[in-house]
Design a protein around this motif. Structure first.
Motif, PDB file in Angstrom:
ATOM      1  N   CYS A 161      36.923  44.048  37.151  1.00 40.89           N
ATOM      2  CA  CYS A 161      35.747  44.837  36.804  1.00 40.89           C
ATOM      3  C   CYS A 161      35.410  45.783  37.958  1.00 40.89           C
ATOM      4  CB  CYS A 161      34.563  43.917  36.511  1.00 40.89           C
ATOM      5  SG  CYS A 161      34.467  42.481  37.616  1.00 40.89           S
TER       6      CYS A 161
ATOM      7  N   SER B  64      29.531  36.228  40.585  1.00 41.24           N
ATOM      8  CA  SER B  64      28.466  37.199  40.310  1.00 41.24           C
ATOM      9  C   SER B  64      28.994  38.450  39.622  1.00 41.24           C
ATOM     10  CB  SER B  64      27.761  37.593  41.614  1.00 41.24           C
ATOM     11  OG  SER B  64      28.644  38.311  42.471  1.00 41.24           O
TER      12      SER B  64
ATOM     13  N   ALA C 282      30.687  38.397  36.933  1.00 45.60           N
ATOM     14  CA  ALA C 282      30.808  38.104  35.501  1.00 45.60           C
ATOM     15  C   ALA C 282      30.090  39.122  34.614  1.00 45.60           C
ATOM     16  CB  ALA C 282      30.310  36.688  35.206  1.00 45.60           C
ATOM     17  N   PRO C 283      28.861  39.559  34.968  1.00 38.84           N
ATOM     18  CA  PRO C 283      28.190  40.539  34.100  1.00 38.84           C
ATOM     19  C   PRO C 283      28.925  41.874  33.984  1.00 38.84           C
ATOM     20  CG  PRO C 283      26.607  39.483  35.555  1.00 38.84           C
ATOM     21  CD  PRO C 283      27.972  39.092  36.040  1.00 38.84           C
ATOM     22  N   LEU C 284      29.838  42.157  34.933  1.00 40.48           N
ATOM     23  CA  LEU C 284      30.572  43.422  34.898  1.00 40.48           C
ATOM     24  C   LEU C 284      31.837  43.329  34.061  1.00 40.48           C
ATOM     25  CD1 LEU C 284      30.365  44.435  38.677  1.00 40.48           C
ATOM     26  CD2 LEU C 284      28.863  45.164  36.814  1.00 40.48           C
ATOM     27  N   GLN C 285      32.210  42.118  33.662  1.00 39.83           N
ATOM     28  CA  GLN C 285      33.462  41.930  32.940  1.00 39.83           C
ATOM     29  C   GLN C 285      33.315  42.334  31.485  1.00 39.83           C
ATOM     30  OE1 GLN C 285      35.472  38.101  33.675  1.00 39.83           O
ATOM     31  NE2 GLN C 285      33.840  37.681  35.127  1.00 39.83           N
TER      32      GLN C 285
ATOM     33  N   THR D 237      38.154  38.739  29.027  1.00 44.30           N
ATOM     34  CA  THR D 237      38.776  37.688  29.829  1.00 44.30           C
ATOM     35  C   THR D 237      40.289  37.840  29.841  1.00 44.30           C
ATOM     36  OG1 THR D 237      38.872  36.207  27.916  1.00 44.30           O
ATOM     37  CG2 THR D 237      36.919  36.062  29.324  1.00 44.30           C
TER      38      THR D 237
END
Length: 299
Positions: free
Chosen positions: A44, A162, A164-167, A170
């Motif tokens: 990301c 942290s 994760a919100p930008l991903q 998967t």
């Protein structure tokens, strides 16, 4: 008397507002942020893409004065000559070799300062975790005796979770985690290996000997000649396929055979067609075509 006062006033104007001690060493109020060097294939990006993050953070190879990026590199306003060093409490001593469009002198004699904190996902995680901090530092201009550069990005937290919100996905295709990395991409690799049955360990996000061994076991099992210390495009494609197959291998609880209900048989037919094992009709009938497809899938 007038001449004396005039001389004192002019001297005061020439010195920094917060100057103290020997000339060329003074205290300064800073608003400090952090930046990183993006790499292709990250999980990301803060701006959504590699190219966009390069625009935000620069190419990531060299600083504005041509110096290769290094631990302790900082970007400061243009009033700071290259080579100026700044000691920041709780952080260390950095050296100014870079500039930035937003790195300016602000109101009330507060100056922006941007510290380089590394490459890739780990660097991005550090930069985001660092946030915006206001502190008072000591400035040493390049013409005076300066302290040695003393700052290590690894001293700052890098909570890759942290990111994760930008991903957006998967999927591991397009990522290239390598031995020694600690990143979201490594977590994805470990999760994919785990789903495919090749990683019976905790998912940590660190690519060490355990992950290397698991990846090596997987590529050997697939019969492909790929390294185990980095996830190549070929290995990623095989692993994605293996993970999808593992996830889809038991989409229907219980055994599917001639005695199964029509709805369960039809569900098996749809799943096996999607996976490329069955070319017959979805009619809920268990026949030789479906039996052969199940056998090929289970091999």
């Amino acid at each position: 008397m007038k001449t004396y006062i005039s001389t004192i006033c002019i001297s005061a104007l020439l010195l920094p507002v917060a100057a103290f001690g020997e000339q060329g060493v003074y205290e300064q109020e800073f608003v400090v942020t952090a930046y990183y060097s993006p790499l292709p294939g990250q999980c990301c990006y803060v701006r959504g893409s590699y190219e966009a993050d390069k625009i935000l953070n620069g190419e990531g190879h060299t600083a504005a004065d041509g110096t290769a990026v290094f631990d302790g590199l900082a970007a400061a306003p243009s009033s700071y000559t290259f080579g100026t060093r700044i000691t920041l409490p709780g952080i260390g001593t950095v050296s100014v070799h870079d500039r930035g469009g937003a790195i300016q002198e602000l109101q009330d004699n507060v100056h922006r300062l941007d510290i380089w904190v590394g490459h890739g996902e780990e660097g991005l995680a550090r930069a985001l975790a660092f946030g915006v901090q206001r502190m008072r530092g000591t400035v040493y201009v390049s013409s005076v005796r300066q302290p040695a550069v003393a700052f290590s990005p690894s001293s700052l937290p890098a909570p890759v979770a942290s990111l994760a919100p930008l991903q957006g996905t998967t999927n591991i295709l397009g990522t290239a985690p390598a031995y020694g990395d600690r990143s979201v991409s490594v977590r994805r690799l470990q999760e994919a290996l785990q789903s495919a049955g090749y990683f019976d360990h905790d998912v940590t996000g660190y690519f060490g000997s355990v992950t290397q061994k698991s990846l090596g076991t997987f590529v050997t099992a697939m019969g492909i000649q790929e390294p185990a210390d980095i996830l190549t495009d070929t290995a990623a494609a095989y692993l994605e396929a293996a993970r999808e197959r593992a996830v889809a291998s038991s989409p229907i609880p219980g055994v599917v055979d001639v005695s199964s209900t029509a709805s369960r048989i039809a569900a098996a037919q749809r799943t096996l067609r999607f996976l490329g094992y069955y070319q017959g009709r979805t009619n809920g009938h268990f026949d030789e075509t479906l039996r052969s497809a199940i056998c090929r899938f289970q091999v």
